[in-house]
Scaffold this active site. Structure first.
Site, short mmCIF file in Angstrom:
data_model
loop_
_atom_site.label_atom_id
_atom_site.label_comp_id
_atom_site.label_asym_id
_atom_site.label_seq_id
_atom_site.Cartn_x
_atom_site.Cartn_y
_atom_site.Cartn_z
N CYS A 58 15.95 -19.32 3.66
CA CYS A 58 17.31 -19.59 3.25
C CYS A 58 18.30 -18.71 4.00
CB CYS A 58 17.42 -19.35 1.76
SG CYS A 58 17.67 -20.88 0.92
N ARG A 66 0.54 -5.23 22.97
CA ARG A 66 0.99 -6.59 23.21
C ARG A 66 0.14 -7.32 24.26
NH1 ARG A 66 6.54 -8.09 22.65
NH2 ARG A 66 7.03 -5.87 22.69
N1 LLP Z 1 2.11 3.26 21.98
C1 LLP Z 1 3.20 3.59 21.25
C2 LLP Z 1 3.43 5.00 20.92
C3 LLP Z 1 4.08 2.60 20.82
O1 LLP Z 1 5.14 2.95 20.12
C4 LLP Z 1 3.81 1.25 21.14
C5 LLP Z 1 4.68 0.19 20.67
C6 LLP Z 1 2.66 0.95 21.89
C7 LLP Z 1 1.84 1.99 22.30
C8 LLP Z 1 2.27 -0.45 22.26
O2 LLP Z 1 3.19 -1.06 23.08
P1 LLP Z 1 2.89 -2.53 23.68
O3 LLP Z 1 1.80 -2.39 24.66
O4 LLP Z 1 2.52 -3.38 22.53
O5 LLP Z 1 4.19 -2.93 24.27
N2 LLP Z 1 8.01 -5.03 17.42
C9 LLP Z 1 8.41 -5.04 18.81
C10 LLP Z 1 7.57 -4.12 19.64
C11 LLP Z 1 7.62 -2.70 19.15
C12 LLP Z 1 6.72 -1.81 19.95
C13 LLP Z 1 6.53 -0.51 19.25
N3 LLP Z 1 5.67 0.41 19.90
C14 LLP Z 1 8.32 -6.47 19.34
O6 LLP Z 1 8.01 -7.36 18.56
O7 LLP Z 1 8.60 -6.72 20.50
#
Ligand code: LLP
Length: 441
Positions: free
Chosen positions: A365, A297
């Site tokens: 919808c 992110r």
């Molecule tokens: N590593 C692992 C093992 C993960 O499961 C994730 C995210 C990351 C790294 C990366 O995390 P970040 O730096 O992006 O926070 N769909 C959700 C977020 C789900 C995150 C899943 N895993 C949202 O839209 O907020």
């Protein structure tokens, strides 16, 4: 609006991203449109890499968690910036390989990797596989044996750290579909089991405590627990782990309720982790491990802006005002899933004062199809270009064809230039895989 070098309001009072006027982008590429700022993505890759090099002697690797935003161009950029990638499916692996991403700098995750995905990873030469289950370990060992190879692995450990973030995006509580818990001894058991396997080489451990986390203490606590566990395993089994992957999860700016960092300030998350790892290595007399982090992110989130065209504007007296746009939960399901908050503005009237509070609705919808609620805008009119900020992560990657809406294209902007990195879907694309069996012809 807070501005930065590549996201600002220009002399015409329009939103500008990567040197491109957002109104001109909307005219040229149509809406809805995802816009990604190349310079921001590169700046984030660089700051993490530089921090790892300066504070930890380069004894580690930044892996871009590509679930946040996956397409050929982003893997190319990550590869050019010299970072690795975290992939979680055959599809992400395939896309990365197709972009020429080096397999040895990839780490494969997943709580239920398919046999086919394990084979694909072995055949490609993926550097590390993070094992999440006993049967998976057996399968991997057998597949590696068939290929006459020994695969490097990490074990996914659940350190039981409660991070303050949205419930649904916490992944490391003891009740989690991911990993082996420290608390109940299962992480220790799988360590012993993995050490007995001939065709995998256990290198160390992985954890990921959740996403959109601002509390640096949660990261430090996870690092501490992992280091303590590594010392414990060394003492009990003689296994000296040499690799530690502390996952991603660094929180980013969506609204002014969040802290807004410059790319340089994002380094502070990593500095916290590094200083904790170094401190605990001393305390437990461990060799400093090869350190991996997996930010997703924070690398792409703030690089993204979604542009929409305003359609129906509906005021329900005494209730609220809905501003409907030509996108919705098919391009950004995060409000529907997590009641996610965003900052929006009118790109064509960005300098006007925003004194109405409205709900931006999509065109799907269902009533829950909201892009963002309670945002401040000037009185919006049909035809205005609405920009939603910080949509670079988990928007395009979670998009769908719900209601047979086309997934919007993505353009990459840099120094006033804009090019497609994902082309628009046509109606024909939407029916491409539909088939009419003979009796329905
Ligand atoms: N590593 C692992 C093992 C993960 O499961 C994730 C995210 C990351 C790294 C990366 O995390 P970040 O730096 O992006 O926070 N769909 C959700 C977020 C789900 C995150 C899943 N895993 C949202 O839209 O907020």
């Amino acid at each position: 609006m807070n501005t930065r070098e590549t996201l600002r309001i220009n002399g015409e009072g329009h939103l500008e991203i990567g040197g491109c006027d957002a109104v001109a982008l909307a005219e040229r590429f149509s809406t809805p449109l995802y816009v990604m700022d190349e310079q921001y993505i590169r700046a984030m890759c660089r700051i993490y890499r530089k921090t790892l090099s300066e504070e930890y002697g380069g004894n580690g690797l930044v892996l871009y968690a590509s679930k946040a935003f996956s397409c050929l161009a982003v893997y190319k950029i990550a590869a050019q910036e010299g970072i690795g990638a975290d992939v979680v499916s055959g599809g992400e692996l395939y896309t990365a390989l197709k972009a020429g991403f080096p397999a040895d700098k990839m780490c494969l995750h997943g709580n239920n990797k398919l046999p086919r995905e394990l084979k694909e990873a072995l055949d490609a030469g993926v550097g590390l596989i993070v094992v999440d289950d006993y049967a998976e370990l057996d399968m991997l060992d057998a597949l590696a044996a068939e290929r006459g190879m020994r695969q490097d692995i990490l074990l996914r450990v659940n350190p039981g750290v409660e991070a303050h973030t949205h419930h649904f995006i916490q992944t490391a509580k003891t009740d989690s579909k991911f990993g082996f818990a420290l608390a109940d001894g299962t992480a220790e058991k799988i360590t012993c089991y993995a050490l007995g396997k001939k065709n995998v080489r256990l290198r160390g451990y992985h954890c990921h405590i959740g996403s959109q986390i601002f509390e640096k203490q949660s990261f430090a606590l996870a690092a501490d627990k992992m280091m303590a566990f590594m010392a414990d395993m060394r003492d009990k089994t003689g296994f000296a782990a040499d690799t530690l992957n502390l996952g991603g999860g660094f929180g980013i700016w969506y609204t002014d309720e969040d802290v807004r960092f410059t790319p340089e300030e994002y380094a502070s998350y990593l500095k916290t982790l590094i200083s904790e790892v170094k401190k605990k290595a001393k305390a437990y007399a461990l060799k400093e491990p090869f350190l991996l982090i997996e930010p997703g992110r924070s690398i792409v989130g703030e690089a993204g802006v979604t542009l929409y065209t305003v359609g129906a504007v509906k005021e329900i007296p005494g209730v609220k005002k809905y501003v409907a746009v030509d996108g919705g939960m098919f391009d950004n399901p995060r409000y529907a899933l997590y009641q996610a908050k965003y900052t929006a503005l009118l790109a064509n009237r960005a300098a006007e004062s925003a004194d109405e509070t409205v709900t931006v609705a999509g065109k799907c919808c269902e009533s829950g199809d909201i892009v963002c609620a309670d945002v401040k805008l000037p009185a919006a009119r049909r035809g205005d270009i609405l920009a939603v900020l910080s949509t670079g992560a988990y928007n395009y990657s979670m998009a769908s064809n719900y209601n047979r809406n086309a997934v919007p294209p993505v353009v990459l902007v840099k120094e006033g230039r804009a090019e497609y990195i994902v082309r628009p879907q046509t109606y024909e694309d939407i029916v491409r895989n539909d088939v009419l069996p003979d009796d329905l012809q």
